[in-house]
Design a protein around this motif. Structure first.
Motif, mmCIF file in Angstrom:
data_model
loop_
_atom_site.group_PDB
_atom_site.id
_atom_site.type_symbol
_atom_site.label_atom_id
_atom_site.label_comp_id
_atom_site.label_asym_id
_atom_site.label_seq_id
_atom_site.Cartn_x
_atom_site.Cartn_y
_atom_site.Cartn_z
ATOM 1 N N HIS A 31 0.836 -1.202 0.000
ATOM 2 C CA HIS A 31 0.000 0.000 0.000
ATOM 3 C C HIS A 31 0.869 1.250 0.000
ATOM 4 O O HIS A 31 2.040 1.217 0.397
ATOM 5 C CB HIS A 31 -0.907 -0.004 1.236
ATOM 6 C CG HIS A 31 -1.884 -1.132 1.234
ATOM 7 N ND1 HIS A 31 -3.133 -1.045 0.677
ATOM 8 C CD2 HIS A 31 -1.794 -2.397 1.723
ATOM 9 C CE1 HIS A 31 -3.780 -2.185 0.824
ATOM 10 N NE2 HIS A 31 -2.978 -3.033 1.454
ATOM 11 N N GLY A 32 0.266 2.337 -0.429
ATOM 12 C CA GLY A 32 0.976 3.612 -0.483
ATOM 13 C C GLY A 32 1.482 4.082 0.866
ATOM 14 O O GLY A 32 2.480 4.787 0.956
ATOM 15 N N ASP A 33 0.804 3.661 1.946
ATOM 16 C CA ASP A 33 1.231 4.069 3.285
ATOM 17 C C ASP A 33 2.262 3.111 3.885
ATOM 18 O O ASP A 33 2.606 3.222 5.059
ATOM 19 C CB ASP A 33 0.027 4.204 4.221
ATOM 20 C CG ASP A 33 -0.705 2.893 4.468
ATOM 21 O OD1 ASP A 33 -0.260 1.828 3.982
ATOM 22 O OD2 ASP A 33 -1.757 2.927 5.145
ATOM 23 N N GLY A 34 2.741 2.139 3.075
ATOM 24 C CA GLY A 34 3.783 1.231 3.540
ATOM 25 C C GLY A 34 3.281 -0.089 4.093
ATOM 26 O O GLY A 34 4.068 -0.975 4.388
ATOM 27 N N ARG A 35 1.954 -0.228 4.283
ATOM 28 C CA ARG A 35 1.430 -1.505 4.769
ATOM 29 C C ARG A 35 1.649 -2.601 3.738
ATOM 30 O O ARG A 35 1.619 -2.339 2.546
ATOM 31 C CB ARG A 35 -0.088 -1.404 5.035
ATOM 32 C CG ARG A 35 -0.475 -0.614 6.226
ATOM 33 C CD ARG A 35 -1.983 -0.550 6.405
ATOM 34 N NE ARG A 35 -2.632 0.040 5.228
ATOM 35 C CZ ARG A 35 -3.585 -0.561 4.503
ATOM 36 N NH1 ARG A 35 -4.017 -1.749 4.813
ATOM 37 N NH2 ARG A 35 -4.108 0.055 3.465
ATOM 38 N N HIS A 36 1.854 -3.814 4.235
ATOM 39 C CA HIS A 36 2.001 -4.985 3.373
ATOM 40 C C HIS A 36 0.925 -5.999 3.736
ATOM 41 O O HIS A 36 0.636 -6.214 4.908
ATOM 42 C CB HIS A 36 3.365 -5.654 3.573
ATOM 43 C CG HIS A 36 4.514 -4.756 3.287
ATOM 44 N ND1 HIS A 36 5.666 -4.791 4.017
ATOM 45 C CD2 HIS A 36 4.691 -3.792 2.356
ATOM 46 C CE1 HIS A 36 6.508 -3.900 3.547
ATOM 47 N NE2 HIS A 36 5.940 -3.273 2.549
ATOM 48 N N GLU A 37 0.336 -6.611 2.721
ATOM 49 C CA GLU A 37 -0.623 -7.698 2.911
ATOM 50 C C GLU A 37 -0.250 -8.812 1.954
ATOM 51 O O GLU A 37 0.282 -8.554 0.872
ATOM 52 C CB GLU A 37 -2.042 -7.269 2.548
ATOM 53 C CG GLU A 37 -2.711 -6.318 3.478
ATOM 54 C CD GLU A 37 -4.107 -6.004 2.971
ATOM 55 O OE1 GLU A 37 -5.002 -6.866 3.130
ATOM 56 O OE2 GLU A 37 -4.280 -4.916 2.401
ATOM 57 N N TYR A 38 -0.555 -10.035 2.328
ATOM 58 C CA TYR A 38 -0.374 -11.126 1.390
ATOM 59 C C TYR A 38 -1.496 -12.129 1.549
ATOM 60 O O TYR A 38 -2.086 -12.272 2.617
ATOM 61 C CB TYR A 38 0.983 -11.819 1.571
ATOM 62 C CG TYR A 38 1.057 -12.686 2.808
ATOM 63 C CD1 TYR A 38 0.773 -14.050 2.741
ATOM 64 C CD2 TYR A 38 1.378 -12.144 4.038
ATOM 65 C CE1 TYR A 38 0.827 -14.839 3.878
ATOM 66 C CE2 TYR A 38 1.430 -12.927 5.176
ATOM 67 C CZ TYR A 38 1.158 -14.269 5.084
ATOM 68 O OH TYR A 38 1.198 -15.049 6.206
ATOM 69 N N TYR A 39 -1.807 -12.777 0.452
ATOM 70 C CA TYR A 39 -2.801 -13.842 0.414
ATOM 71 C C TYR A 39 -2.142 -15.010 -0.302
ATOM 72 O O TYR A 39 -1.690 -14.871 -1.434
ATOM 73 C CB TYR A 39 -4.055 -13.375 -0.333
ATOM 74 C CG TYR A 39 -4.657 -12.151 0.309
ATOM 75 C CD1 TYR A 39 -5.565 -12.279 1.347
ATOM 76 C CD2 TYR A 39 -4.268 -10.875 -0.087
ATOM 77 C CE1 TYR A 39 -6.094 -11.155 1.969
ATOM 78 C CE2 TYR A 39 -4.793 -9.753 0.527
ATOM 79 C CZ TYR A 39 -5.701 -9.892 1.546
ATOM 80 O OH TYR A 39 -6.212 -8.783 2.166
#
Length: 90
Positions: A31-39
């Motif tokens: 994300h633009g705010d630096g958050r990371h997600e994974y699926y």
């Protein structure tokens, strides 16, 4: 949006993950705010099949990132290994 093809890639990827014949899925979101997600999911119970699917997915991602960033596969791999060691999974 800096890259006009980005919206098309997101749309194509969203449609592709709904196909019935998938055996393995990985989507990593930054994300633009630096958050990371994974699926990450696989339609197997076998550790060997999981390793093979993961290796194919990693190989595809490394190849694409190397090509698009004008880097070598080794440069991307080294950087990814460093990030992976420092990453906390939730």
């Amino acid at each position: 949006m800096t890259n006009p093809q980005f919206e098309s890639v997101k749309t194509d990827a969203a449609a592709a993950i709904t196909e019935d014949d998938l055996h393995s899925v990985y989507a990593g979101l930054v994300h633009g705010d630096g958050r990371h997600e994974y699926y990450f999911g696989n339609d197997t119970e076998s550790a060997e099949e999981l390793r093979e699917a993961a290796a194919v997915q990693l190989g595809m991602l490394v190849r694409v990132l190397a090509d698009r960033s004008d880097s070598s596969v080794a440069e991307i791999t080294d950087l990814a290994a460093e990030r992976a060691q420092n990453m906390e999974l939730r």
